[in-house]
Write a protein that holds these residues in place. Structure first.
Motif, mmCIF file in Angstrom:
data_model
loop_
_atom_site.group_PDB
_atom_site.id
_atom_site.type_symbol
_atom_site.label_atom_id
_atom_site.label_comp_id
_atom_site.label_asym_id
_atom_site.label_seq_id
_atom_site.Cartn_x
_atom_site.Cartn_y
_atom_site.Cartn_z
ATOM 1 N N PRO A 29 43.281 44.854 -114.877
ATOM 2 C CA PRO A 29 43.095 46.239 -115.277
ATOM 3 C C PRO A 29 43.932 47.140 -114.389
ATOM 4 C CG PRO A 29 41.231 45.474 -113.995
ATOM 5 C CD PRO A 29 42.086 44.263 -114.269
ATOM 6 N N PRO A 30 44.201 48.390 -114.828
ATOM 7 C CA PRO A 30 45.059 49.268 -114.054
ATOM 8 C C PRO A 30 44.614 49.436 -112.621
ATOM 9 C CG PRO A 30 44.616 50.206 -116.218
ATOM 10 C CD PRO A 30 43.766 48.978 -116.090
ATOM 11 N N ALA A 31 43.300 49.493 -112.359
ATOM 12 C CA ALA A 31 42.819 49.750 -111.009
ATOM 13 C C ALA A 31 43.151 48.631 -110.050
ATOM 14 C CB ALA A 31 41.313 49.985 -111.026
ATOM 15 N N ALA A 32 43.508 47.456 -110.531
ATOM 16 C CA ALA A 32 43.755 46.332 -109.653
ATOM 17 C C ALA A 32 45.237 46.140 -109.378
ATOM 18 C CB ALA A 32 43.170 45.060 -110.252
ATOM 19 N N GLN A 33 46.080 46.986 -109.969
ATOM 20 C CA GLN A 33 47.507 46.794 -109.849
ATOM 21 C C GLN A 33 48.114 47.819 -108.905
ATOM 22 O OE1 GLN A 33 48.827 47.179 -113.836
ATOM 23 N NE2 GLN A 33 47.994 45.218 -114.508
ATOM 24 N N GLY A 34 49.333 47.528 -108.411
ATOM 25 C CA GLY A 34 50.160 48.536 -107.782
ATOM 26 C C GLY A 34 49.959 48.695 -106.297
ATOM 27 N N THR A 35 50.854 49.508 -105.748
ATOM 28 C CA THR A 35 50.879 49.835 -104.330
ATOM 29 C C THR A 35 50.533 51.307 -104.171
ATOM 30 O OG1 THR A 35 52.539 48.153 -103.871
ATOM 31 C CG2 THR A 35 52.354 49.951 -102.304
ATOM 32 N N VAL A 49 43.562 48.194 -99.298
ATOM 33 C CA VAL A 49 43.363 49.439 -98.561
ATOM 34 C C VAL A 49 41.908 49.556 -98.106
ATOM 35 C CG1 VAL A 49 43.425 51.951 -98.722
ATOM 36 C CG2 VAL A 49 45.219 50.594 -99.794
ATOM 37 N N PRO A 50 41.673 49.849 -96.820
ATOM 38 C CA PRO A 50 40.292 49.954 -96.315
ATOM 39 C C PRO A 50 39.665 51.321 -96.569
ATOM 40 C CG PRO A 50 41.820 50.143 -94.504
ATOM 41 C CD PRO A 50 42.656 49.912 -95.729
ATOM 42 N N ALA A 51 39.884 51.893 -97.726
ATOM 43 C CA ALA A 51 39.289 53.167 -98.119
ATOM 44 C C ALA A 51 39.255 53.214 -99.636
ATOM 45 C CB ALA A 51 40.097 54.344 -97.569
ATOM 46 N N THR A 52 38.350 54.003 -100.178
ATOM 47 C CA THR A 52 38.291 54.162 -101.626
ATOM 48 C C THR A 52 39.521 54.919 -102.116
ATOM 49 O OG1 THR A 52 35.877 54.194 -101.613
ATOM 50 C CG2 THR A 52 36.984 55.152 -103.518
ATOM 51 N N VAL A 53 40.224 54.350 -103.072
ATOM 52 C CA VAL A 53 41.384 54.997 -103.684
ATOM 53 C C VAL A 53 41.267 54.832 -105.203
ATOM 54 C CG1 VAL A 53 43.890 55.128 -103.849
ATOM 55 C CG2 VAL A 53 42.832 54.443 -101.689
ATOM 56 N N ILE A 54 41.405 55.920 -105.926
ATOM 57 C CA ILE A 54 41.396 55.909 -107.386
ATOM 58 C C ILE A 54 42.805 56.236 -107.854
ATOM 59 C CG2 ILE A 54 40.389 56.928 -109.471
ATOM 60 C CD1 ILE A 54 38.052 57.841 -107.517
ATOM 61 N N VAL A 55 43.332 55.434 -108.762
ATOM 62 C CA VAL A 55 44.711 55.600 -109.224
ATOM 63 C C VAL A 55 44.723 55.874 -110.727
ATOM 64 C CG1 VAL A 55 46.988 54.538 -109.415
ATOM 65 C CG2 VAL A 55 45.573 54.072 -107.411
ATOM 66 N N LEU A 56 45.465 56.910 -111.120
ATOM 67 C CA LEU A 56 45.748 57.176 -112.524
ATOM 68 C C LEU A 56 47.208 56.796 -112.755
ATOM 69 C CD1 LEU A 56 44.061 60.686 -112.955
ATOM 70 C CD2 LEU A 56 43.062 58.432 -113.332
ATOM 71 N N ARG A 74 39.765 65.907 -114.012
ATOM 72 C CA ARG A 74 38.315 66.013 -114.188
ATOM 73 C C ARG A 74 37.743 64.847 -114.985
ATOM 74 N NH1 ARG A 74 39.071 71.778 -114.644
ATOM 75 N NH2 ARG A 74 39.221 71.560 -116.908
ATOM 76 N N THR A 75 38.585 64.014 -115.564
ATOM 77 C CA THR A 75 38.061 62.823 -116.221
ATOM 78 C C THR A 75 37.636 61.777 -115.195
ATOM 79 O OG1 THR A 75 40.277 61.858 -116.447
ATOM 80 C CG2 THR A 75 39.466 63.193 -118.270
ATOM 81 N N VAL A 76 37.997 61.967 -113.930
ATOM 82 C CA VAL A 76 37.468 61.154 -112.833
ATOM 83 C C VAL A 76 36.200 61.853 -112.343
ATOM 84 C CG1 VAL A 76 37.909 60.227 -110.530
ATOM 85 C CG2 VAL A 76 39.770 60.372 -112.193
ATOM 86 N N PRO A 77 35.020 61.256 -112.458
ATOM 87 C CA PRO A 77 33.778 61.978 -112.161
ATOM 88 C C PRO A 77 33.690 62.530 -110.739
ATOM 89 C CG PRO A 77 33.301 59.959 -113.353
ATOM 90 C CD PRO A 77 34.755 59.909 -112.997
ATOM 91 N N GLU A 141 47.230 59.458 -107.062
ATOM 92 C CA GLU A 141 46.328 58.752 -106.156
ATOM 93 C C GLU A 141 45.273 59.723 -105.644
ATOM 94 O OE1 GLU A 141 49.782 55.718 -104.406
ATOM 95 O OE2 GLU A 141 48.513 56.838 -103.008
ATOM 96 N N ILE A 142 44.024 59.310 -105.689
ATOM 97 C CA ILE A 142 42.902 60.145 -105.262
ATOM 98 C C ILE A 142 42.160 59.421 -104.149
ATOM 99 C CG2 ILE A 142 40.763 61.276 -106.002
ATOM 100 C CD1 ILE A 142 41.950 61.078 -108.906
ATOM 101 N N VAL A 143 42.067 60.044 -102.987
ATOM 102 C CA VAL A 143 41.337 59.481 -101.841
ATOM 103 C C VAL A 143 40.188 60.440 -101.536
ATOM 104 C CG1 VAL A 143 41.483 58.644 -99.465
ATOM 105 C CG2 VAL A 143 43.487 58.494 -100.961
#
Length: 689
Positions: A29-35, A49-56, A74-77, A141-143
């Motif tokens: 899935p997209p969340a498992a890919q990329g740098t 990464v030792p922190a929560t990161v959300i990627v679109l 805003r589609t990221v809760p 990228e959202i941290v």
């Protein structure tokens, strides 16, 4: 996280389907890919990464039914802007960004970057979302955790970074669309590469007729639609001078006009940004990155004095806010070295200067010699910071990070000047003030076995008050809020811990808990007795608030063409201490709903069509700090569908608020409502891979 008017888009490529993987290895899935880069300022695989990161990612951005950048986020809760209204019709001063419900306000408590350059307004801290077009984006990228240890002030509650697409070509892409509410959009991007030199130019034009924002039950003769328009023009060039040295430069121009729904409630913004950077990589000394930027801008707002029955209005004030900023940073990343594992050091220094003034012309209802006719307030802020970070990989399964940053900032040349109707002048000079801050962060990542990743981090961060909060009064609806030149910095102590599980058939599940203690948050406090000019609120350092909660997410590639994304954020905010405002203790933070969730289903078979349907749910929240003005929760459905015609040309349709649900977005003296059904039709041109 995906996009009526007609749409013609000249953007580069409608992605072709990826090569078919073997049956035993379905695509991740997209969340498992990329740098990703933002969390550690180093390129790292997302899962490490030792922190929560959300990627679109780019594909998700392209498919989103949403029209504006703030709508996409805003589609990221865990992402929200102050008030629930779209930047399509909202004054930008009400579009501050917050992550994980961290004390929403018009001023962002999170930093927004575009390729490392701050995008927050230098005077006010809010974000001009319409100045950030999507066509040139590679990913977001959202941290959502304290980021001051690496980024200083403005990263109190986290960082959102937008990354531009690589410069390749020749390439020509675009979108053109038109739809309901007389909304039309034209976007175009051209890029080319000549050996070691690449360049790109992109533009976006958008116009809308808007919609009535005052609730029908309170609407009066003065209320009308909210037309607006904007134009952006961005240019970027990069050159590989040698295998070791890379240079880049950028120029961005933006202009926006908005009407707030009456003749005398308007806003206009103009800005210009120039930046340049250099990156030098050496085999023995590591990598050095230099970045310089400067911005000039002007914001103008007109305010109205409205009759109680909204049958008439008069112009009450014209406010002009010119501002400028300059900044520079130098970052060094050392070569990896080994001692009981692998170590990578990163160090950096940065400086920034901001100057701005709020000039107001006031129109008093009944002339007398004492009321102010002209009012001016402003000053200068100077920031400097140093940071050091170590990334320590004990084994591929265990990794630690430690970062420490020292910041200093000063408010200088602050002054307020008022000229009365009768000619009298009052001037108040504010003493120069400065503060210092140490911001540490510790993090750990453990993968006890393949498929399970555990993360935890603790941090301390801060945000210095903006010139806007120190010096600029403002009005929303009928509510006047005063500035406060004696504000101090906000500080945050917090932590997060979570787990990520990767299962069969591309299934990824995440659960993260977070706890934040916010000290001295700057809020719009309701005054026990209004000021002589009718001002009923003032910016004040509150005392202490606790914000805790949970994030949960599920990404699942159900089949080759089907993807399901589910996300939910619970935020429990509570005022714990409020000296001088004890009635606030125990109250929920304003504009901070407890529950937010998103469900998204995508069908992606380019040979047939591509479609996305998303459900966004937001719980009840309060308009004010006293929790007396409640706004109910709501659910909205958005959808988009696209069909390739020939080559990279695609026809598409997108709808926001598909079932035309009416919901409140503000209750500041008058109830205001969110965007109704908006359907767009258009064409999209994308590069074929």
């Amino acid at each position: 996280m995906t996009p009526l008017c007609l749409v013609l888009l000249w953007m580069g490529s409608t992605d072709a389907p990826p090569p078919k993987p073997p049956p035993e290895a379905p695509p991740e899935p997209p969340a498992a890919q990329g740098t990703v880069v933002t969390a550690t300022r180093l390129p790292r695989p997302l899962r490490d990464v030792p922190a929560t990161v959300i990627v679109l990612p780019r594909a998700e951005i392209d498919r989103s039914p949403t029209l504006t950048q703030d709508g996409l986020l805003r589609t990221v809760p865990s992402v929200a802007t102050f008030r629930r209204t779209s930047s399509l019709v909202s004054d930008p001063t009400a579009q501050g960004l917050n992550l994980r419900g961290l004390a929403p306000s018009g001023v962002s408590r999170s930093l927004v970057l575009v390729d490392g350059v701050p995008a927050n307004d230098p005077f006010g801290g809010w974000v001009y979302w319409r100045a950030l077009p999507r066509l040139g984006l590679d990913r977001v990228e959202i941290v959502p955790s304290g980021g001051s240890a690496l980024y200083g002030s403005a990263a109190l509650g986290g960082v959102v970074q937008l990354f531009s697409r690589p410069l390749t070509g020749p390439l020509l892409e675009g979108d053109v669309a038109y739809g309901m509410l007389n909304t039309g959009q034209l976007s175009a991007r051209g890029a080319h590469r000549w050996g070691r030199v690449g360049a790109a130019v992109e533009t976006e034009l958008l116009t809308t007729g808007g919609h009535p924002v005052v609730a029908a039950s309170q609407r009066g003769a003065i209320d009308q639609d909210t037309p607006g328009n904007h134009v952006t023009l961005n240019g970027r060039v990069e050159a590989e001078v040698s295998p070791a040295l890379r240079l880049d430069a950028r120029l961005s121009l933006f202009r926006e006009n908005q009407n707030g729904g009456t003749t005398y409630t308007t806003a206009r913004a103009e800005s210009g940004l120039a930046s340049a950077g250099a990156q030098l990589t050496t085999p023995t000394a590591g990598q050095f990155a230099l970045q310089l930027f400067g911005r000039v801008q002007h914001f103008e707002q007109r305010r109205a004095r409205v009759a109680a029955d909204r049958s008439s209005e008069t112009l009450s004030a014209i406010q002009d806010v010119p501002a400028n900023e300059q900044g520079a940073s130098l970052t060094w990343t050392g070569p990896a070295w080994t001692l009981g594992g692998t170590h990578v050091l990163t160090a950096g220094a940065d400086v920034r200067r901001v100057e701005g003034t709020s000039d107001e012309q006031l129109f008093v209802p009944s002339p007398s010699p004492t009321p102010p006719a002209l009012r001016s307030a402003g000053g200068e802020q100077r920031f400097a910071g140093l940071f050091l970070q170590e990334l320590y990989t004990v084994t591929p399964a265990l990794e630690f990070t430690a970062a420490l940053r020292w910041d200093t900032w000063r408010n200088v040349n602050g002054e307020r000047r008022a000229e009365q109707v009768g000619g009298g002048v009052e001037t108040e000079a504010f003493a120069d003030r400065g503060e210092h801050q140490l911001s540490p962060r510790l993090g750990a990542r453990l993968r006890p076995f393949e498929g399970l990743t555990l993360r935890a981090s603790g941090y301390r961060s801060f945000r210095a008050p903006t010139l806007n909060e120190l010096y600029r009064p403002f009005q929303v609806g009928t509510v006047l809020t005063a500035a406060n030149a004696r504000l101090g910095a906000e500080r945050l102590t917090g932590g997060e811990a979570g787990a990520e599980v990767q299962g069969p058939r591309g299934l990824t599940a995440r659960l993260t808990g977070f706890w934040n203690e916010l000290e001295d948050p700057i809020i719009n406090a309701t005054l026990a007795t209004p000021l002589p000019d009718g001002t009923s609120r003032q910016r004040q350092n509150l005392g202490r608030a606790r914000v805790r909660g949970l994030e949960a997410g599920l990404d699942w590639r159900v089949a080759r063409a089907w993807t399901v994304l589910l996300a939910y954020t619970l935020v429990d905010s509570e005022v714990r201490d409020a000296p001088g405002n004890t009635e606030l203790v125990g109250k929920q933070l304003a504009q901070d709903p407890q529950h937010r969730g998103t469900a998204l289903v995508t069908f992606d078979a380019p040979a047939l069509f591509t479609a996305t349907v998303q459900l966004r749910v937001t719980g009840p929240q309060y308009e004010d700090d006293l929790n007396t003005r409640r706004m109910g929760g709501y659910a909205g459905v958005d959808a988009s569908v696209g069909r390739r015609l020939v080559g990279g040309l695609e026809v598409f349709a997108a709808a926001e608020n598909l079932f035309d649900r009416e919901y409140l977005v503000g209750r500041a003296g008058v109830d205001t409502i969110g965007q109704p059904l908006l359907v767009r039709l258009g064409l999209r041109l994308r590069e074929r891979p």
